[in-house]
Design a protein around this motif. Structure first.
Motif, PDB file in Angstrom:
ATOM      1  N   ILE A 152      62.592  14.003  15.258  1.00  0.00           N
ATOM      2  CA  ILE A 152      63.464  14.891  14.497  1.00  0.00           C
ATOM      3  C   ILE A 152      64.696  14.068  14.151  1.00  0.00           C
ATOM      4  O   ILE A 152      65.279  13.418  15.028  1.00  0.00           O
ATOM      5  CB  ILE A 152      63.891  16.133  15.318  1.00  0.00           C
ATOM      6  N   THR A 153      65.092  14.095  12.881  1.00  0.00           N
ATOM      7  CA  THR A 153      66.340  13.449  12.487  1.00  0.00           C
ATOM      8  C   THR A 153      67.198  14.484  11.763  1.00  0.00           C
ATOM      9  O   THR A 153      66.687  15.372  11.093  1.00  0.00           O
ATOM     10  CB  THR A 153      66.108  12.228  11.564  1.00  0.00           C
ATOM     11  N   SER A 154      68.494  14.344  11.945  1.00  0.00           N
ATOM     12  CA  SER A 154      69.448  15.266  11.328  1.00  0.00           C
ATOM     13  C   SER A 154      70.655  14.481  10.844  1.00  0.00           C
ATOM     14  O   SER A 154      71.243  13.711  11.611  1.00  0.00           O
ATOM     15  CB  SER A 154      69.884  16.319  12.345  1.00  0.00           C
ATOM     16  N   ASP A 155      71.004  14.679   9.590  1.00  0.00           N
ATOM     17  CA  ASP A 155      72.170  13.985   9.041  1.00  0.00           C
ATOM     18  C   ASP A 155      73.460  14.390   9.745  1.00  0.00           C
ATOM     19  O   ASP A 155      74.266  13.541  10.120  1.00  0.00           O
ATOM     20  CB  ASP A 155      72.312  14.266   7.540  1.00  0.00           C
ATOM     21  N   ARG A 156      73.682  15.679   9.919  1.00  0.00           N
ATOM     22  CA  ARG A 156      74.915  16.186  10.546  1.00  0.00           C
ATOM     23  C   ARG A 156      74.869  16.148  12.061  1.00  0.00           C
ATOM     24  O   ARG A 156      75.902  16.166  12.711  1.00  0.00           O
ATOM     25  CB  ARG A 156      75.162  17.628  10.122  1.00  0.00           C
ATOM     26  N   GLY A 157      73.690  16.200  12.617  1.00  0.00           N
ATOM     27  CA  GLY A 157      73.543  16.264  14.069  1.00  0.00           C
ATOM     28  C   GLY A 157      73.255  17.684  14.514  1.00  0.00           C
ATOM     29  O   GLY A 157      73.747  18.649  13.912  1.00  0.00           O
ATOM     30  N   LEU A 158      72.441  17.816  15.531  1.00  0.00           N
ATOM     31  CA  LEU A 158      72.026  19.114  16.059  1.00  0.00           C
ATOM     32  C   LEU A 158      72.666  19.360  17.411  1.00  0.00           C
ATOM     33  O   LEU A 158      72.807  18.438  18.214  1.00  0.00           O
ATOM     34  CB  LEU A 158      70.504  19.145  16.229  1.00  0.00           C
ATOM     35  N   SER A 159      73.002  20.611  17.681  1.00  0.00           N
ATOM     36  CA  SER A 159      73.457  20.972  19.029  1.00  0.00           C
ATOM     37  C   SER A 159      72.256  20.842  19.961  1.00  0.00           C
ATOM     38  O   SER A 159      71.098  20.877  19.516  1.00  0.00           O
ATOM     39  CB  SER A 159      73.974  22.406  19.048  1.00  0.00           C
ATOM     40  N   LEU A 160      72.510  20.708  21.242  1.00  0.00           N
ATOM     41  CA  LEU A 160      71.399  20.622  22.199  1.00  0.00           C
ATOM     42  C   LEU A 160      70.554  21.889  22.185  1.00  0.00           C
ATOM     43  O   LEU A 160      69.334  21.832  22.317  1.00  0.00           O
ATOM     44  CB  LEU A 160      71.919  20.322  23.606  1.00  0.00           C
TER      45      LEU A 160
END
Length: 171
Positions: A152-160
């Protein structure tokens, strides 16, 4: 006088020849640089539905239809016999997206080669998930289930919490 004129003429011809060879060398160098910039073909095929991408990959991917109501699954891609990818663009920010990948591979299939300040190992549904990110968010998560690798990749970032929710849905 004739001798001086002859020397000047010879010097001018030599200078012209030198400039001509430099121009040829520069042109040849530019052509060589352009040839080396040829890019590899994109191995992904794009599909309108996940089922078509699964057929191309040769295996299935169970993934959410949307993530947090602002990331709908819109792009389905596959590398024939190797990988499936679902891309979830943010409907309110075109520079932000989440990607989920599954592959017949045992390595990091994220495609994200950035360095991150933070990394940790999480256990989610009995799976060891390696997380990389910054500012308390996960930008890349990878794991293996024995048969397949996932990312999984996220530009903004994911919360845990959101990362855990997505990993629990992906098979």
């Amino acid at each position: 006088m004739k001798k001086t004129l002859g020397i000047l003429t010879a010097a001018a011809l030599a200078g012209a020849a030198l400039l001509s060879s430099c121009a040829t060398t520069d042109s040849a160098q530019k052509n060589s640089e352009e040839d080396s910039m040829v890019q590899m073909a994109n191995p992904f095929g794009d599909y309108a539905k996940i089922e078509a991408a699964e057929k191309a990959a040769g295996f299935s991917l169970l993934a959410p239809e949307e993530i947090s109501s602002i990331y709908p699954a819109q792009v389905y891609r596959a590398i024939s016999g190797k990988m499936i990818e679902v891309i979830y663009p943010n409907i309110s920010d075109s520079s932000d997206e989440i990607r989920i990948r599954k592959a017949k591979d045992s390595g990091d299939i994220s495609g994200d080669y950035n360095s991150y300040d933070e990394s940790m190992t999480l256990i989610i549904n009995g799976l060891q998930v390696e997380s990389r990110g910054k500012a308390g968010k996960t930008n890349v998560a990878v794991w293996h289930d024995g048969a397949y690798s996932y990312a999984i990749t996220s530009d903004r970032g994911l919360s845990l919490g959101l990362l855990r929710e997505i990993v629990e849905q992906v098979q």
